[in-house]
Design a protein around this motif. Structure first.
Motif, short mmCIF file in Angstrom:
data_model
loop_
_atom_site.label_atom_id
_atom_site.label_comp_id
_atom_site.label_asym_id
_atom_site.label_seq_id
_atom_site.Cartn_x
_atom_site.Cartn_y
_atom_site.Cartn_z
N VAL B 66 -0.84 34.82 -50.67
CA VAL B 66 0.36 34.97 -50.32
C VAL B 66 1.48 34.14 -51.37
O VAL B 66 1.12 33.16 -51.66
CB VAL B 66 0.55 34.36 -48.84
CG1 VAL B 66 1.98 34.62 -48.32
CG2 VAL B 66 -0.63 35.05 -47.85
N LEU B 67 2.51 34.66 -51.72
CA LEU B 67 2.73 35.41 -52.74
C LEU B 67 4.12 35.99 -52.87
O LEU B 67 4.96 36.17 -52.12
CB LEU B 67 1.65 36.60 -52.33
CG LEU B 67 2.52 37.99 -51.95
CD1 LEU B 67 1.54 39.18 -52.24
CD2 LEU B 67 2.44 37.71 -50.48
N SER B 68 4.41 36.17 -54.25
CA SER B 68 5.49 36.67 -54.70
C SER B 68 4.90 37.86 -55.78
O SER B 68 3.97 37.57 -56.53
CB SER B 68 6.46 35.94 -55.78
OG SER B 68 7.18 36.50 -56.83
N LEU B 69 5.39 39.09 -55.52
CA LEU B 69 4.80 40.04 -56.38
C LEU B 69 5.59 40.55 -57.62
O LEU B 69 5.25 41.53 -58.36
CB LEU B 69 4.82 41.27 -55.69
CG LEU B 69 3.95 41.24 -54.48
CD1 LEU B 69 3.87 42.74 -53.71
CD2 LEU B 69 2.52 40.56 -54.39
N ALA B 70 6.32 39.46 -58.28
CA ALA B 70 7.08 39.73 -59.51
C ALA B 70 6.33 40.02 -60.43
O ALA B 70 6.69 40.72 -61.61
CB ALA B 70 7.91 38.33 -59.74
N SER B 116 18.10 44.14 -60.02
CA SER B 116 17.12 42.97 -59.47
C SER B 116 16.38 43.25 -58.26
O SER B 116 15.33 42.59 -57.91
CB SER B 116 18.18 41.88 -59.09
OG SER B 116 19.04 42.53 -58.06
N CYS B 117 16.49 44.54 -57.55
CA CYS B 117 15.42 44.69 -56.59
C CYS B 117 14.38 45.24 -56.86
O CYS B 117 14.20 45.84 -58.03
CB CYS B 117 16.25 45.53 -55.38
SG CYS B 117 16.43 47.19 -55.81
N THR B 118 13.16 45.23 -56.11
CA THR B 118 12.08 45.71 -56.72
C THR B 118 11.54 46.84 -55.81
O THR B 118 11.96 47.17 -54.48
CB THR B 118 10.72 44.88 -56.46
OG1 THR B 118 10.65 44.35 -55.29
CG2 THR B 118 10.96 43.48 -57.27
N LEU B 119 10.55 47.63 -56.30
CA LEU B 119 10.09 48.95 -55.56
C LEU B 119 9.33 48.68 -54.48
O LEU B 119 9.63 49.34 -53.20
CB LEU B 119 9.21 49.60 -56.65
CG LEU B 119 8.62 51.02 -56.13
CD1 LEU B 119 9.82 51.97 -55.98
CD2 LEU B 119 7.54 51.59 -57.03
#
Lengths: 446, 446
Positions: B66-70, B116-119
């Motif tokens: 658990v996690l950042s998906l960058a 800046s936002c992610t899919l």
């Protein structure tokens, strides 16, 4: 006499049926031979058993019993400003289309069976049809649902909103669940502008790769105005001409493949015709097509669609066949057809490929008929082996073994070969969560 | 020193963190003050607590931690023939748009924060944006998902099919679930043809009913070519002009309401311009609009969009306000605004209605600012009372209290006032079925 009582229980002799009769009235409790049409699928493959068929008149009655929804057939509301229509599950699809048209709007879901299929069935099976390319499947056409859930409560999810991010998407869980999670009793569906014009063309081509190039060209030039793109192999049209002699392919020669292309235009007949001509000219210039006929009247257009719509009946008239309702990524269709045709010829020399379908959606009705001269029944004995070849190929190409027809009882076991254990486990978890007693359409899907 | 260790645990002192470090490497295990930007939402309303932020590089790593998906930021595949793109969850939205454009295709999801936002975030929140009218929300743009589920298994649902009716719609359950059912690690999204032309107009109007008539006219004339229809009240544009003096409303007089209308056309600039002129002429003839300006260049068009896109920032520059992201049926918007404006004026005399939004989707950002001269903080103390009036009205009009922003932590309790027990129970059942240990984004949605 005992046997007779078992087969035709009289409501008075059965506390459950008597209770049902008290809810819906004697004329809406059907028993005995009168149930026959409810217990057999249209292809005659499966026959069910029931003590009675109960026909409730409204959602409250549904919440108590099991059921034919034919009497839930009211259009509850048409809102042309919000572009929505609220209808009960027993409404015929055509009734919904007509109610939209009467308000000057379009409900685009369209199937060959629209005169007899119901909106509830369309939603429970996430029906596809001929307008998916532009408007999506049934799922994409629904905004809200009313559902009787397994514990007998009514979920009022009849929202008529384009945007609502307040929790889990229960709507899309019930849509396509084939009645196994709850009973859809009503829905809010999207309406659209009626096109000002519809134009149709028939193209003759060498092979599927050219059809794919034509599709790309039409999408680029027409975008959302492209509302139909159907591929038909020559054998399909030969069968149509054989069994429906009044229908004729409008070309002087035979060609390996044909594409039926439809544009729907918001502007005018003249604009639609010029757009279609531009597409046809480019296709000819680029060498994508061998010949093209542009319908110059509504009756010519109807004749083109009649070719497409009579394929299933022509095929049935010719004899039994093994049907596959498959989808693969559009970019892989040509390779899929090449490879799979070859594998089938190798295994069943002379078998006839009657493949046609919604190429614009990647969805083919990839049907296999017996070799000329072979008895249908002999060929049908190979069905499992034929299915295995076709569906293994579909899986290899990242496709679906049931693009628009669902799993039902027929593919309930077979799907386990292709879906991961992870996905089956999640589906089973959801089934148990929403229908712990397995009351909802048992024996289907899972 | 003990306190310091608790706040900044060193991986070597903590078996769990050491295990995480072994998976992702020391540079991708973030602890202490470096975590700040991961623990606070952008409006500064909520602050989380974490022992560490772990940044996995691929789906296998996600399955454990658990996690950042960058770091999951690869475009895995672009298939322009199938009109699909496969991307990892950490891809920036703009990166996805750019990858589509590089292949000559359009990924239409578009938000002010696209840089800046992610899919993954877009899908988890079922993001809306400015192109929903034509292309739908994030949910309608996704064909397949890859998800790490609560028991650590990976679900490969990365299908790139337009049609697949083989079981429950798990995809749409994960989309919009705000991470509470599983972790989306990658997705297949739909691509479209790049429009040949885009044209923009700004209309000045009396009131929302005229805007609705203009919407109906534009939908009828343009159908899917209508890609933007944004309503802005005069106070919105006054704030923009005050705080961004380089931006000016292109009319000689002030008007109560404005509509920004965009058409995207598959043919040509000339065709798009003539279609837009036809809509404007009809609107003027029918007396729907007071004035109209058609952008005659890309820079004029960009200036019109800049007015719309600077409203939020202008509002923030003016002071704090109470925001509502609501949707109601389009046919009821005018009545909703009339009634709710009046109720708020009665309860909070002089409060300023900064309402604007995606009228074509029935979605308004219905924001309330303090009366001129009143201290923001005093006004903000009324927030609960303001929300109650607005959201009760939304509910009365059959609307949604969170059209495109989700529930998160902010609206988790409030939604219980408006959703039925039946629906909350079903959501809870699904949560328990898919995440029995409540590991997935606890404290959100439910």
């Amino acid at each position: 006499m005992n046997a007779d009582i078992t087969a035709h229980p009289h409501p008075k002799n059965d506390a459950f049926l008597a209770a049902c009769e008290a809810v819906v009235g004697a004329t809406n409790l059907i028993t005995g031979d009168d149930m026959a049409r409810y217990l057999t699928d249209w292809r005659g493959r499966f026959t069910g058993h029931a003590r009675a068929v109960v026909r409730p008149a409204d959602t409250a009655q549904v919440a108590a019993i099991v059921l034919s929804l034919a009497r839930l057939n009211r259009i509850r509301e048409v809102d042309p400003v919000n572009d929505t229509l609220t209808a009960e599950a027993g409404c015929l699809l055509q009734q919904v289309q007509d109610a939209a048209a009467a308000a000057g709007r379009l409900f685009p879901l369209s199937l060959a069976s629209e005169g007899s299929c119901t909106l509830g069935g369309n939603l429970s099976t996430n029906a596809g049809g001929t307008a998916v390319l532009r408007y999506g499947n049934a799922r994409e056409l629904a905004l809200g649902l009313e559902v009787v859930i397994a514990d007998g409560r009514i979920w009022n999810g009849l929202r008529s909103l384009r945007k609502d991010n307040t929790g889990y998407d229960l709507r899309d869980l019930f849509i396509g669940a084939e009645g196994t999670l709850g009973i859809i009793t009503a829905a809010v569906v999207k309406l659209f502008a009626q096109p000002a014009a519809r134009v149709t063309a028939l193209f003759a081509l060498d092979a599927p790769p050219q059809a794919l190039s034509l599709l790309a060209l039409a999408k680029q030039r027409c975008d959302a105005a492209l509302t139909g793109f159907e591929l038909m192999s020559d054998i399909c049209l030969q069968l149509v001409e054989k069994h429906f002699p009044q229908l004729r392919t409008p070309f002087n020669a035979r060609h390996p493949q044909y594409v039926l292309l439809e544009l729907s235009d918001a502007e005018s007949d003249a604009h639609a015709a010029s757009l279609l001509e531009a597409v046809a000219s480019s296709a000819i210039e680029q060498g994508l097509v061998r010949d093209a006929v542009l319908a110059s009247s509504l009756s010519q257009s109807a004749a083109m669609w009649a070719l497409r719509e009579h394929i299933s009946m022509a095929q049935a008239a010719e004899g039994k066949n093994i049907k596959h309702d498959i989808a693969v990524p559009i970019s892989r269709i040509a390779d899929f057809i090449d490879e799979t045709d070859a594998l089938l010829q190798q295994a069943f020399p002379g078998c006839r490929m009657v493949s046609f379908g919604h190429l614009g959606d990647g969805n083919l009705h990839y049907n296999v008929s017996a070799p000329l001269g072979q008895d249908d029944q002999v060929f049908l004995q190979q069905q499992a082996a034929v299915n295995l070849i076709v569906h293994d190929q579909v899986h290899k190409f990242g496709g679906s073994i049931s693009a628009e027809h669902g799993l039902g009882a027929l593919k309930r076991e077979e799907i386990r070969r292709y879906k991961s254990g992870t996905e089956m486990d999640m589906m089973m978890s959801i089934k148990r969560a929403l229908d712990p007693l397995n009351l909802m359409n048992p024996g289907k899907v899972l």
